[in-house]
Motif scaffolding. Structure first.
Motif, PDB file in Angstrom:
ATOM      1  N   GLN A   8     -14.077  -3.846 -29.465  1.00 35.35           N
ATOM      2  CA  GLN A   8     -14.026  -5.100 -28.729  1.00 35.35           C
ATOM      3  C   GLN A   8     -14.109  -6.288 -29.681  1.00 35.35           C
ATOM      4  N   PRO A   9     -13.420  -7.391 -29.368  1.00 31.18           N
ATOM      5  CA  PRO A   9     -12.903  -7.751 -28.039  1.00 31.18           C
ATOM      6  C   PRO A   9     -11.491  -7.248 -27.720  1.00 31.18           C
ATOM      7  N   ALA A  10     -10.837  -6.561 -28.641  1.00 33.25           N
ATOM      8  CA  ALA A  10      -9.451  -6.145 -28.386  1.00 33.25           C
ATOM      9  C   ALA A  10      -9.343  -5.142 -27.247  1.00 33.25           C
ATOM     10  N   GLY A  11     -10.372  -4.315 -27.048  1.00 34.27           N
ATOM     11  CA  GLY A  11     -10.353  -3.323 -25.975  1.00 34.27           C
ATOM     12  C   GLY A  11      -9.580  -2.063 -26.307  1.00 34.27           C
ATOM     13  N   VAL A  12      -9.282  -1.827 -27.583  1.00 34.85           N
ATOM     14  CA  VAL A  12      -8.513  -0.660 -28.003  1.00 34.85           C
ATOM     15  C   VAL A  12      -9.429   0.555 -28.111  1.00 34.85           C
ATOM     16  N   ARG A  13      -8.981   1.674 -27.538  1.00 35.42           N
ATOM     17  CA  ARG A  13      -9.759   2.908 -27.600  1.00 35.42           C
ATOM     18  C   ARG A  13      -9.257   3.797 -28.742  1.00 35.42           C
ATOM     19  N   THR A  14     -10.196   4.494 -29.370  1.00 33.05           N
ATOM     20  CA  THR A  14      -9.849   5.436 -30.422  1.00 33.05           C
ATOM     21  C   THR A  14     -10.989   6.445 -30.548  1.00 33.05           C
ATOM     22  N   THR A  15     -10.930   7.302 -31.563  1.00 33.92           N
ATOM     23  CA  THR A  15     -11.933   8.355 -31.751  1.00 33.92           C
ATOM     24  C   THR A  15     -12.474   8.302 -33.171  1.00 33.92           C
ATOM     25  N   VAL A  16     -13.783   8.506 -33.300  1.00 36.19           N
ATOM     26  CA  VAL A  16     -14.415   8.546 -34.621  1.00 36.19           C
ATOM     27  C   VAL A  16     -14.031   9.851 -35.314  1.00 36.19           C
ATOM     28  N   SER A  17     -13.495   9.747 -36.529  1.00 35.08           N
ATOM     29  CA  SER A  17     -13.124  10.948 -37.269  1.00 35.08           C
ATOM     30  C   SER A  17     -14.155  11.341 -38.306  1.00 35.08           C
ATOM     31  N   LYS A  18     -14.962  10.374 -38.765  1.00 33.28           N
ATOM     32  CA  LYS A  18     -15.921  10.684 -39.828  1.00 33.28           C
ATOM     33  C   LYS A  18     -17.009   9.626 -39.865  1.00 33.28           C
ATOM     34  N   VAL A  19     -18.222  10.043 -40.189  1.00 35.08           N
ATOM     35  CA  VAL A  19     -19.352   9.127 -40.368  1.00 35.08           C
ATOM     36  C   VAL A  19     -19.771   9.210 -41.825  1.00 35.08           C
TER      37      VAL A  19
END
Length: 447
Positions: A281-292
């Protein structure tokens, strides 16, 4: 061998090595000037053997230069030259110490009215506050002001340390009277009876600070340290929805990592791990965490308080100031803030004022659209539609921001529900704000 961890002291930047404990308590001191906060902190450090030999030697030398027969333990905390010369605390002094039961991060805050902003800073992350009063003076105006600020900041546990009890000959009636008066005030601020503990202490002599004192046979409760070691406190909000403001975008562009793109920041709330779906946010784009990632290498997950770098599966346009949050429990995106603020500037706040709001790592322009109420922390009443907010006054305000911000209620997330108000002309901090914090239960608005 005892496992240790290294922390950086906020006030000095020096690294401190501490034993690793599963239990951490963040606490702050508050109280009126000359009530003995720094001496109490110095006594805690001294009596828990948390002071290095060279530090103690320096205190002995400085105390002797002042003509004192005994060491002035407040010098262990008051590190600024101006503080030593004036005999008062000006800045927030952070100290780390540990016992076999718990690790402590302590913020010693100033007592002077003009340094209320530092008190707000020191208490903003505290799980418990030690509020001092002088046994000779009892509950005073600054005591009530600090208690109100602590209540608004959501500090869940209070300790009232009735200091200098030796100066009233360890009188039980004096202690009881002060305890009853403060208990009634704390209850009016919304504190339950079991959230407030009152202890008679002498920071100078050490009575009931670390060890229970024989000079108060009428007192059957714990010493201050015993209470701090055993009081139940809520942990960091690991079970809250995940929130992480992006502080820096890492693009090393090296032969070893030609395509590395990481988003660095400190986890403000919740837990994050590889495979979690997040929203930017604020763009509102969804994605997935690949690495920490961390400075010490990859880890399976990170929780509130951890500084990490997140790598995402998708190539998302992210910059400093954006917020990465749990996708299913994303914060509200709004350009209208209804909040309670502690006004910390000499010049008054008036409706229509144009300011800057710093939320997380993002700073945006804002305008005050309404002052809806001003809280009187002495009388526990509020005044509707005040003309202005003056220095150290607490009020309810409405702000309109130039850009929408991803915010939570302060009660749900202290980090993502708070903000600073900044003067656009010189960058000074004008106020500390808490989103969604009502002036109730203190009082209903009245003229």
């Amino acid at each position: 061998m005892t496992e240790t961890t290294t922390r950086t002291a906020p006030d000095s930047g020096t690294e401190v090595t501490l034993p690793v404990h599963t239990d951490l308590l963040r606490l702050a001191t508050a109280g009126s000037v000359d009530d003995g906060k720094s001496t109490l902190v110095g006594r805690l450090l001294h009596d828990t053997k948390s002071v290095l030999a060279d530090q103690l030697d320096a205190v002995h030398r400085a105390s002797a230069d002042r003509g004192l027969a005994t060491p002035d333990l407040s010098l262990l905390v008051d590190g600024l030259r101006a503080e030593r010369e004036q005999g008062i605390t000006i800045d927030v002094a952070y100290r780390y110490f540990a016992t076999p039961k718990r690790t402590f991060v302590l913020a010693d805050t100033p007592g002077h009215v003009q340094y209320t902003r530092n008190t707000v800073t020191g208490a903003s992350t505290a799980q418990l506050a030690v509020l001092l009063v002088d046994a000779r003076n009892g509950v005073v105006e600054q005591t009530r002001r600090h208690a109100a600020v602590l209540a608004l900041l959501g500090v869940p546990q209070l300790v009232l340390a009735v200091n200098k009890i030796d100066m009233v000959d360890f009188d039980e009636a004096t202690f009881t009277s002060i305890a009853e008066e403060f208990s009634a005030h704390a209850k009016a601020l919304g504190y339950a009876d079991d959230a407030v503990t009152t202890i008679p202490v002498s920071a100078l002599l050490g009575d009931n600070v670390v060890e229970r004192s024989e000079n108060t046979p009428w007192y059957s409760g714990p010493s201050l340290l015993e209470h701090l070691e055993n009081v139940p406190v809520a942990p960091d909000p690991h079970d809250a929805p995940f929130r992480m403001p992006v502080q820096y975008v890492i693009r090393p562009r090296t032969a070893e990592h030609p395509d590395y793109r990481g988003y660095a920041g400190q986890v403000a709330a919740g837990v994050v791990k590889a495979g979690d779906e997040v929203v930017v946010q604020p763009a509102g784009v969804r994605t997935t965490v690949s690495k920490v990632d961390t400075a010490d290498g990859e880890r399976s997950e990170a929780a509130a308080g951890h500084s990490v770098t997140l790598l995402l599966e998708d190539d998302v346009d992210i910059s400093r100031g954006d917020l990465i949050a749990a996708a299913e429990t994303a914060p509200v995106l709004t350009d209208e803030l209804d909040a309670t603020v502690c006004w910390l500037a000499e010049k008054a706040l008036n409706p229509g004022a144009k300011l800057l709001v710093k939320h997380g790592a993002r700073t945006v322009q804002a305008m005050v659209t309404e002052l809806s109420a001003r809280f009187d922390e002495q009388q526990l009443t509020s005044v509707a539609a005040p003309d202005s907010l003056q220095l150290n006054e607490i009020g309810r305000v409405q702000l309109r921001t130039a850009e929408p911000l991803p915010v939570d209620d302060y009660a749900e997330s202290r980090r993502n529900g708070s903000f600073l108000v900044i003067d656009p002309s010189d960058g000074t901090t004008l106020a500390a704000g808490m989103i969604g914090v009502p002036l109730a239960p203190f009082a209903e608005a009245s003229r």
